[in-house]
Design an enzyme around this catalytic site. Structure first.
Site, PDB file in Angstrom:
ATOM      1  N   LYS A   1       6.463   4.531  25.596  1.00  0.00           N
ATOM      2  CA  LYS A   1       6.950   3.982  24.483  1.00  0.00           C
ATOM      3  C   LYS A   1       8.246   4.548  23.889  1.00  0.00           C
ATOM      4  CE  LYS A   1       3.656   6.076  21.116  1.00  0.00           C
ATOM      5  NZ  LYS A   1       2.674   5.532  20.396  1.00  0.00           N
TER       6      LYS A   1
ATOM      7  N   THR B   1      -2.770   1.830  11.576  1.00  0.00           N
ATOM      8  CA  THR B   1      -2.265   0.458  11.418  1.00  0.00           C
ATOM      9  C   THR B   1      -2.483  -0.384  12.578  1.00  0.00           C
ATOM     10  OG1 THR B   1       0.278   0.877  11.767  1.00  0.00           O
ATOM     11  CG2 THR B   1      -0.663   1.342   9.398  1.00  0.00           C
TER      12      THR B   1
END
Length: 340
Positions: free
Chosen positions: A204, A235
């Protein structure tokens, strides 16, 4: 090593159900009733924390069970105050059992003029009178070096391996363990070895903290049941995005095994709406009602392994033996019958 009088447990307010479950498991293992020490841990009107221990703990081997999860500052302060109370009550030894070690993500300076808060927390814990730390899946294993006292870092991967072997019987050849980033490869590789599965990596790229600009898959995941492995889910944005990318690359199913379910903000909603078939977390952090009610979130208990680790510390025997699947299998046999 000679035993101290008795292993006694005391708990803060961070995760009482886990503390009670550990006490029950210790009672079962020893055949002697082990309960939580009678104490009150409360707040004054101005939010100051006050602790009073109602039982005699002089000369006892004390274990404080307290995750430093949300609210991290309150739970950390409870832990420090409990340790001070026990030290002043002449406890023989104080061990902090911290299933989830908060502030572990602040283990180094990432920019100029930033703190290393994990080291600060370590100094505070030692200064309060704690003589040993027992925790699980530290975000960075080198945090153990921040302490000048023994630190036992348990791993969730052997427990996850038992769960995977039980849940995916007959499909083991289809499994692919996935690390959600390059930094988590060692953790994912450890689980992959335990279940004899190949490993893939999600590469990523971030434009700024908290936002992922691009994700690429290293490895062939087409037709595979992908198991994303990580230590913390906060989250869930990155996790859900990784699951989408895996499905887009031909994965048959995506499941996630995460040691610590922080699950703050929109996390639960994101997970329930995601393409993930399931998210498996431990109970190192007390699950909220939304987490308990989510159809695709499952919780694996850590009380069996923590109870055995506490008994091993008390007996002066090996804690590292609990890293082995063969050692854990009898401990978890009621949860996973038939596992060998």
């Amino acid at each position: 090593m000679p035993q101290l009088n008795e292993p006694k447990l005391i708990a803060g307010n961070a995760n009482l159900p886990l503390a009670e479950a550990i006490a029950r498991r210790m009672t079962m293992h020893r055949g002697v009733h082990t309960g939580l020490v009678d104490a009150r841990v409360e707040r004054f009107n101005d939010a100051e924390i006050f602790v009073e221990v109602y039982e005699n703990v002089r000369g006892e081997d004390m274990f404080i069970i307290q995750s430093t999860s949300n609210p991290a500052n309150d739970n950390l302060m409870e832990l420090l105050v409990m340790s001070d109370a026990l030290r002043r009550s002449s406890a023989a030894r104080i061990t902090a059992v911290i299933p989830y070690f908060g502030y572990a993500r602040q283990d180094r300076r990432t920019k100029a003029r930033t703190p290393i808060t994990a080291k600060l927390v370590a100094n505070m814990l030692v200064g309060s009178g704690i003589e040993r730390i027992l925790t699980m899946d530290l975000h960075a294993a080198q945090i153990q070096g921040f302490f000048d006292i023994p630190v036992d870092n348990l791993y969730a991967s052997p427990v996850f391996a038992l769960d995977i072997i039980s849940r995916f019987q007959g499909q083991m050849d289809e499994l692919m363990v996935v690390s959600p980033d390059v930094g988590g490869v060692a953790r994912a590789r450890e689980l992959a070895k335990r279940i004899n599965s190949p490993l893939s990596i999600v590469d990523k790229r971030r434009e700024k903290p908290g936002e992922v600009a691009e994700m690429n898959i290293i490895g062939e995941v087409e037709g595979k049941i992908c198991l994303i492995v990580d230590d913390i889910c906060d989250t869930a944005g990155t996790l859900c995005k990784a699951a989408e990318v895996l499905m887009e690359n031909g994965a048959k199913e995506v499941h996630a095994y995460i040691s610590h379910g922080v699950l703050s903000g929109p996390a639960v909603e994101r997970i329930t709406k995601s393409v993930m078939s399931s998210l498996v977390i431990t109970d190192s952090i007390q699950p909220t009602e939304p987490v308990m009610g989510a159809h695709n979130i499952r919780i694996v208990p850590t009380a069996p392994v923590f109870a055995q680790a506490i008994l091993n510390i008390w007996n002066g025997t090996s804690v590292s033996s609990l890293f082995e699947q063969d050692t854990l299998t009898p401990i978890y046999e009621t949860l996973y019958p038939g596992i060998r």
